[in-house]
Design a protein around this motif. Structure first.
Motif, mmCIF file in Angstrom:
data_model
loop_
_atom_site.group_PDB
_atom_site.id
_atom_site.type_symbol
_atom_site.label_atom_id
_atom_site.label_comp_id
_atom_site.label_asym_id
_atom_site.label_seq_id
_atom_site.Cartn_x
_atom_site.Cartn_y
_atom_site.Cartn_z
ATOM 1 N N ASN A 1 -6.072 0.950 -5.159
ATOM 2 C CA ASN A 1 -4.784 1.174 -4.495
ATOM 3 C C ASN A 1 -3.990 2.170 -5.335
ATOM 4 O OD1 ASN A 1 -2.258 1.030 -3.366
ATOM 5 N ND2 ASN A 1 -2.064 -1.200 -3.532
ATOM 6 N N TYR B 1 0.877 9.320 4.780
ATOM 7 C CA TYR B 1 1.243 7.971 5.232
ATOM 8 C C TYR B 1 2.337 7.354 4.358
ATOM 9 C CZ TYR B 1 -2.967 8.821 7.829
ATOM 10 O OH TYR B 1 -3.896 9.406 8.660
ATOM 11 N N ASP C 1 -10.609 4.330 -2.674
ATOM 12 C CA ASP C 1 -9.793 4.102 -1.474
ATOM 13 C C ASP C 1 -9.281 2.670 -1.515
ATOM 14 O OD1 ASP C 1 -9.690 5.786 1.442
ATOM 15 O OD2 ASP C 1 -9.112 3.672 1.537
ATOM 16 N N ILE C 2 -8.153 2.446 -0.912
ATOM 17 C CA ILE C 2 -7.604 1.080 -0.856
ATOM 18 C C ILE C 2 -8.392 0.199 0.112
ATOM 19 C CG2 ILE C 2 -5.944 1.541 1.027
ATOM 20 C CD1 ILE C 2 -3.936 -0.229 -0.486
ATOM 21 N N ALA D 1 0.806 -1.230 0.000
ATOM 22 C CA ALA D 1 0.000 0.000 0.000
ATOM 23 C C ALA D 1 0.834 1.272 0.000
ATOM 24 C CB ALA D 1 -0.913 0.006 1.232
#
Ligand SMILES: C[S@@+](CC[C@H](N)C(=O)[O-])C[C@H]1O[C@@H](n2cnc3c(N)ncnc32)[C@H](O)[C@@H]1O
Length: 284
Positions: free
Chosen positions: A204, A226, A150-151, A24
């Motif tokens: 992703n 992140y 969104d992942i 990710a």
């Protein structure tokens, strides 16, 4: 350590970090150790495994897509809210207002595409839809779509419902609160006109992107924090390629584009505009 929490050795933490980074792009600092223990303990116990090492071995051995996805879902941070960093929505409404004026005289159905990349539980794309419909009701007649990705598959499932606890209205002005339906059961609902504009999809950012764009505006806010600097640069660089010439990129208040900023100019607080290079606005 709380009762029921599983121990996390340095070696296990190293394995968790390597896996979530490879899958990710998420870079876990040592400060995230407690979060990793509490989130993964639940899964390890549910699978009746003795340790995080055994869990990671199991992920590697079985290659189960569902288990791999649960691992990612457990380690994402999904904090979001309606009208977060609201100057972005005001800026977007101004830009779209200018597009509406420019296209007034033209034939055909004007097209508008917006991407909320890392949309979490949906408050960001729904805020875009609610703000733009309130500012420019004529957008209902446009070919107007918001892609929200969104992942984390759990947040995408929640977002698709468009239903939130009433507490989501805390801190919103009465005018903004009135944009939501309130059925009186402790929930608020995003009205159908706004929901119909948004398509939620798991994606992703580290993988290939199936859509071609171009997008008139992209929100990628509080997602790249992140990632490490290298990954941030790569993601923002890719966003620059899929954004329409002179389209806007909105990022989080503590973020910067790093090495991915080549094709952008800063035009406002955490607002970037794509430089008009040799890109086309052809529809995807
Ligand atoms: C803190 S939320 C930000 C939500 C919203 N953009 C906002 O600013 O309020 C960060 C989101 O990024 C998502 N995310 C993290 N890594 C990702 C990746 N590689 N691809 C797509 N989404 C990712 C997480 O699942 C999480 O929902």
């Amino acid at each position: 350590m709380d009762q029921g929490e599983i121990a996390l050795s340095d070696r296990e933490f190293g394995r968790v970090k390597a896996r979530v980074y490879a899958e990710a792009g998420i870079s876990l600092s040592d400060a995230k150790r407690t979060l990793v223990v509490s989130r993964l303990s639940k899964i390890v116990r549910a699978l009746d495994l003795p340790s995080i090492d055994a869990y990671l071995d199991c992920l590697e051995r079985t290659k189960s897509e569902r288990d791999a996805q649960n691992f990612i879902n457990a380690l994402t941070t999904n904090l979001t809210r309606f009208f977060r960093e609201d100057h972005h929505f005001e800026h977007l409404a101004g830009y779209v207002g200018r597009l509406v004026e420019q296209t007034r005289a033209r034939d055909g159905k004007p097209r508008l595409r917006i991407w909320s990349a890392g949309c979490s539980t949906g408050q960001e794309p729904y805020t875009i839809a609610l703000c733009l419909l309130a500012a420019r009701p004529e957008l209902r007649r446009w070919d107007f779509k918001i892609l929200a990705t969104d992942i984390d598959t759990n947040v995408i499932a929640k977002a698709s419902l468009g239903i939130y606890p009433e507490s989501e209205l805390n801190g919103l002005s009465p005018v903004r609160a009135r944009l939501f339906e309130r059925p009186g059961d402790g929930t608020i609902r995003v009205p159908m006109a706004a929901r119909a504009l948004v398509s939620f999809k798991p994606l992703n950012l580290m993988a290939a992107w199936p859509m071609k764009g171009p997008f008139d505006a992209i929100f990628c806010r509080n997602v790249a924090i992140y990632f490490d600097k290298k990954t941030q640069g790569e993601v923002f660089g890719r966003l620059g390629k899929i954004l329409a010439p002179e389209g806007f990129l909105y990022i989080g208040h503590s973020e910067n584009l790093g090495s991915g900023g080549e094709s952008f100019k800063l035009v406002g607080k955490t607002i970037y505009q794509s430089r008009p290079m040799q890109k086309t606005r052809d529809a995807a």
